[in-house]
Design a protein around this motif. Structure first.
Motif, mmCIF file in Angstrom:
data_model
loop_
_atom_site.group_PDB
_atom_site.id
_atom_site.type_symbol
_atom_site.label_atom_id
_atom_site.label_comp_id
_atom_site.label_asym_id
_atom_site.label_seq_id
_atom_site.Cartn_x
_atom_site.Cartn_y
_atom_site.Cartn_z
ATOM 1 N N LEU A 89 0.791 -1.180 -0.002
ATOM 2 C CA LEU A 89 -0.064 0.016 -0.040
ATOM 3 C C LEU A 89 0.829 1.084 0.085
ATOM 4 C CD1 LEU A 89 -2.677 1.430 0.256
ATOM 5 C CD2 LEU A 89 -2.590 1.009 2.754
ATOM 6 N N ALA A 90 2.023 1.093 0.891
ATOM 7 C CA ALA A 90 2.738 2.398 0.885
ATOM 8 C C ALA A 90 3.539 2.783 -0.336
ATOM 9 C CB ALA A 90 3.969 2.475 2.023
ATOM 10 N N TYR A 91 3.893 1.615 -1.022
ATOM 11 C CA TYR A 91 4.436 1.784 -2.409
ATOM 12 C C TYR A 91 3.628 2.125 -3.201
ATOM 13 C CZ TYR A 91 7.609 0.460 -6.291
ATOM 14 O OH TYR A 91 8.070 0.410 -7.459
ATOM 15 N N ALA A 92 2.234 1.672 -3.252
ATOM 16 C CA ALA A 92 1.317 1.916 -4.398
ATOM 17 C C ALA A 92 0.876 3.309 -4.252
ATOM 18 C CB ALA A 92 0.053 1.133 -4.130
ATOM 19 N N ALA A 93 1.003 4.011 -2.786
ATOM 20 C CA ALA A 93 0.654 5.252 -2.637
ATOM 21 C C ALA A 93 1.795 6.411 -3.252
ATOM 22 C CB ALA A 93 0.430 5.564 -1.515
ATOM 23 N N GLU A 94 2.884 5.774 -3.272
ATOM 24 C CA GLU A 94 4.233 6.805 -3.661
ATOM 25 C C GLU A 94 4.822 6.517 -4.938
ATOM 26 O OE1 GLU A 94 7.600 5.285 -1.464
ATOM 27 O OE2 GLU A 94 8.553 5.764 -3.465
ATOM 28 N N ARG A 95 4.647 5.499 -5.595
ATOM 29 C CA ARG A 95 5.385 5.324 -6.818
ATOM 30 C C ARG A 95 4.286 5.687 -7.824
ATOM 31 N NH1 ARG A 95 9.338 3.802 -10.360
ATOM 32 N NH2 ARG A 95 8.606 2.316 -12.078
ATOM 33 N N GLU A 96 4.916 6.639 -8.689
ATOM 34 C CA GLU A 96 4.070 7.005 -9.798
ATOM 35 C C GLU A 96 4.474 6.520 -11.398
ATOM 36 O OE1 GLU A 96 4.185 11.442 -9.939
ATOM 37 O OE2 GLU A 96 3.248 11.607 -7.814
ATOM 38 N N GLN A 97 3.408 6.245 -11.949
ATOM 39 C CA GLN A 97 3.409 5.981 -13.451
ATOM 40 C C GLN A 97 2.282 6.695 -13.964
ATOM 41 O OE1 GLN A 97 6.049 3.604 -15.185
ATOM 42 N NE2 GLN A 97 6.830 5.175 -13.441
ATOM 43 N N PHE A 98 2.574 6.949 -15.345
ATOM 44 C CA PHE A 98 1.590 7.767 -16.227
ATOM 45 C C PHE A 98 1.069 8.766 -15.495
ATOM 46 C CE2 PHE A 98 1.098 3.191 -17.092
ATOM 47 C CZ PHE A 98 1.423 2.804 -18.453
ATOM 48 N N GLY A 99 1.854 9.544 -14.718
ATOM 49 C CA GLY A 99 1.729 10.762 -14.230
ATOM 50 C C GLY A 99 0.879 10.551 -12.734
ATOM 51 N N GLN A 100 0.569 9.445 -12.222
ATOM 52 C CA GLN A 100 -0.207 9.594 -11.065
ATOM 53 C C GLN A 100 0.453 8.278 -10.124
ATOM 54 O OE1 GLN A 100 -4.297 9.164 -11.454
ATOM 55 N NE2 GLN A 100 -4.047 7.867 -13.305
ATOM 56 N N ALA A 101 0.279 8.424 -8.983
ATOM 57 C CA ALA A 101 0.406 7.282 -8.094
ATOM 58 C C ALA A 101 -0.185 6.102 -8.745
ATOM 59 C CB ALA A 101 -0.052 7.471 -6.567
ATOM 60 N N ILE A 102 0.378 4.740 -8.676
ATOM 61 C CA ILE A 102 -0.202 3.596 -9.152
ATOM 62 C C ILE A 102 -1.277 3.272 -8.382
ATOM 63 C CG2 ILE A 102 1.880 2.779 -10.264
ATOM 64 C CD1 ILE A 102 2.453 0.731 -8.117
ATOM 65 N N GLY A 103 -1.324 3.469 -7.113
ATOM 66 C CA GLY A 103 -2.429 3.334 -6.099
ATOM 67 C C GLY A 103 -3.814 3.992 -6.678
ATOM 68 N N GLU A 104 -3.591 4.917 -7.766
ATOM 69 C CA GLU A 104 -5.006 5.492 -8.211
ATOM 70 C C GLU A 104 -5.542 4.757 -9.291
ATOM 71 O OE1 GLU A 104 -6.289 8.138 -6.961
ATOM 72 O OE2 GLU A 104 -4.814 8.231 -5.642
ATOM 73 N N PHE A 105 -4.715 3.619 -9.799
ATOM 74 C CA PHE A 105 -5.387 2.871 -10.818
ATOM 75 C C PHE A 105 -6.226 1.657 -10.128
ATOM 76 C CE2 PHE A 105 -1.589 4.634 -12.777
ATOM 77 C CZ PHE A 105 -2.104 5.189 -13.959
#
Ligand code: COS
Length: 383
Positions: A263-279
Motif C-alpha cells: 500500500l505504501a509503495y502504491a501510494a508513492e510510486r508514480e506512473q502515467f503521471g499519478q500514483a499507481i494506487g490511483e489505478f
C-alpha cells in the motif's frame, strides 16, 4: 477469551513496539547472516516471550488461545524467523508436556522453557514419514527403567538450539499405526543424539532446521509423557490442532505487513503521471488482500474463542491454517505484483517475504492435509 483487555493490549503494544523498533531494522541483516543476534534472543527472554503459553505456576503467562492469537498477529509483522525463535518453545515443543505431562515432568521442564533457558523442539517428521505421521519408524524399546531410542527425525525446527525434544517414537513394534506411538521428553544432551547439517532452505533465513539422529539413546522411562504408552500420536495431533491456530495467526500478521508495504509503495510510486494506487487494477489487488486478511483474522479469532470455551476445534483449526496460509501466499504474490520489477529485487524486501511465507502452506500440516482433516471430520459427523 480475553481475561483482562488492558493487560493484553499492553502486551500486544509492547510486542508491536519491539517489532517496529528492534526487529524490523534487523530483517535484512538476519537474511544476510542467517543468524538472529543473541541480544535479540536475550530481549525476547526478558520480555517473557518464551513463556507465553506455559502455566503461571511454572513461570509462564498462560495466555488463552485468543490472547496468543493477538500476540502472534503482532509478532507476525516482521520476518517469520523472529517468531521461530520462540515458536517451538511456545507451541509444538512444549504443549504436549503442558497437556499431558505428569506433575513431575511439568515441574522439571516447564520453568526452564518459560524463561527460555531451554528451547523445545517437536520431533515428529522423519525421512520416510511426513504427512503420514502415523507411519513413523523411530523406535523406543523399553529396557528396564529406560527406553532405547533409535531412528532419525527430519526438518526439525530449532533442533540446533534445542535443549529438549518432544519426541514421537514407536514403543510397540507390533502395532504399525498411530496406536503404537508414544511421546517422550528427551534431553538434547543425551549421549547418542547427533544433529545433521543445517538445512539450506528457500527462505526464513535465521530459522534453523536439521535432522536429529538417535543412536541407542537411553531415555528414562520417567520421561514417557503422561506415563502411558500408545498416547503419543493423539497427543501430537492435539498439539498440532493448537499449533495450526497459532500459525494461522502468524499468517495474518505477515499478510498485514506485506499489504502495508504494498500500500505504501502504491501510494508513492508514480506512473502515467499519478500514483499507481490511483489505478483501479492496483486497487483491486489491495482490496482483495484487505478482504481476505479480514476474513482470516475473523476465522482465527473465532476458532481461538471456541477453543477457549472448551470446544473441540480440530476442524476449525484446519480451516484456519488452510485459509490463512493460502491467503498469505496470495497476498505475497499480489504484493510482489504491486511492486512490479522492484518486487523481484532483493533490496525491496518483498521477494524475501514471498519466499518466507511459502513455508506456511507446508509445515504443521500441508494445505492438502488440512483439506483431508476437514473433509474427513465433515463425513464423520454424518455417521
Ligand atoms: N485430536 C485427537 N485425536 C486425534 C486427532 C486430533 N486432532 N486426530 C486424530 N486423532 C486420533 C484418531 O481419533 C485416532 O484415534 P482412534 O484410533 O482411537 O480412533 C488416531 O488419532 C489416529 O487417527 P487417524 O486414523 O485419523 O490417523 P491417520 O493416520 O489416518 O492420519 C492425519 C491422520 C493425516 C490427519 C495426520 O497424520 C496428520 O495430521 N498428518 C500431518 C502431520 C503434520 O502436520 N506434520 C507436520 C510436521 S510436524 S511440524
Amino acid at each position: 477469551m480475553i481475561r483482562d483487555e488492558e493487560t493484553i493490549q499492553a502486551l500486544v503494544a509492547t510486542v508491536e513496539r519491539f517489532v517496529a523498533e528492534r526487529l524490523r531494522p534487523l530483517e535484512q541483516q538476519v537474511a544476510d547472516t542467517d543468524q538472529i543476534p543473541p541480544d535479540v534472543v536475550q530481549d525476547m527472554r526478558a520480555m517473557g516471550l518464551f513463556g507465553l503459553t506455559i502455566p503461571e505456576q511454572h513461570g509462564g503467562l498462560a495466555l488463552t488461545m485468543e490472547e496468543e492469537v493477538r500476540v502472534m498477529v503482532a509478532l507476525g509483522h516482521t520476518s517469520p524467523a523472529f517468531r521461530s525463535v520462540i515458536g517451538t518453545t511456545v507451541g509444538i515443543g512444549s504443549q504436549g508436556i503442558v497437556f499431558d505431562g505428569t506433575p513431575a515432568q511439568q515441574a522439571q521442564w516447564l520453568p526452564k522453557l518459560a524463561t527460555g533457558e531451554v528451547i523445545a523442539s517437536f520431533a515428529l517428521t522423519e525421512p520416510g514419514s511426513g504427512s503420514d505421521a502415523a507411519s513413523l519408524r523411530t523406535m523406543a524399546i523399553r529396557d528396564g527403567d529406560v527406553y532405547i531410542v533409535n531412528g532419525s527425525k527430519r526438518y526439525i525446527t530449532n533442533a540446533p538450539q534445542a535443549g529438549l525434544f518432544t519426541l514421537m517414537a514407536r514403543t510397540d513394534p507390533a502395532m504399525p499405526g498411530a496406536g503404537g506411538v508414544s511421546a517422550f521428553i528427551v534431553d538434547a544432551k543425551s549421549p547418542g543424539i547427533s544433529l545433521g547439517r543445517p538445512d539450506k532452505k528457500m527462505g526464513q533465513r535465521g530459522a534453523h532446521t536439521c535432522d536429529v539422529i538417535f543412536d541407542n539413546v537411553r531415555v528414562p522411562a520417567a520421561n514417557l509423557i503422561g506415563g502411558k504408552e500408545g498416547q503419543g500420536f493423539k497427543m501430537a495431533m492435539r498439539v498440532l490442532d493448537k499449533g495450526r491456530i497459532h500459525i494461522a495467526a502468524v499468517c495474518v500478521g505477515a499478510a498485514k505487513r506485506m499489504l502495508a508495504d504494498a500500500l505504501a509503495y502504491a501510494a508513492e510510486r508514480e506512473q502515467f503521471g499519478q500514483a499507481i494506487g490511483e489505478f483501479q487494477l492496483v486497487q483491486a489487488m489491495l482490496a482483495d488482500s484487505q478482504t481476505e486478511i479480514y476474513a482470516a483474522e475473523c476465522m482465527v479469532l473465532d476458532a481461538a474463542r471456541r477453543r477457549d470455551n472448551g470446544q473441540s476445534v480440530a476442524t476449525e483449526a484446519a480451516c484456519c491454517k488452510l485459509f490463512a496460509s493460502e491467503m498469505c501466499g496470495r497476498v505475497a504474490d499480489r504484493a510482489v505484483q504491486i511492486f512490479g520489477g522492484a518486487g523481484y529485487m532483493a533490496e525491496y524486501g518483498i521477494e524475501r517475504f514471498y519466499r518466507d511465507v511459502r513455508l506456511f502452506r507446508l509445515y504443521e500440516g500441508t494445505s492438502q492435509i488440512m483439506q483431508l482433516v476437514i473433509g474427513r471430520n465433515m463425513l464423520k459427523s454424518q455417521r
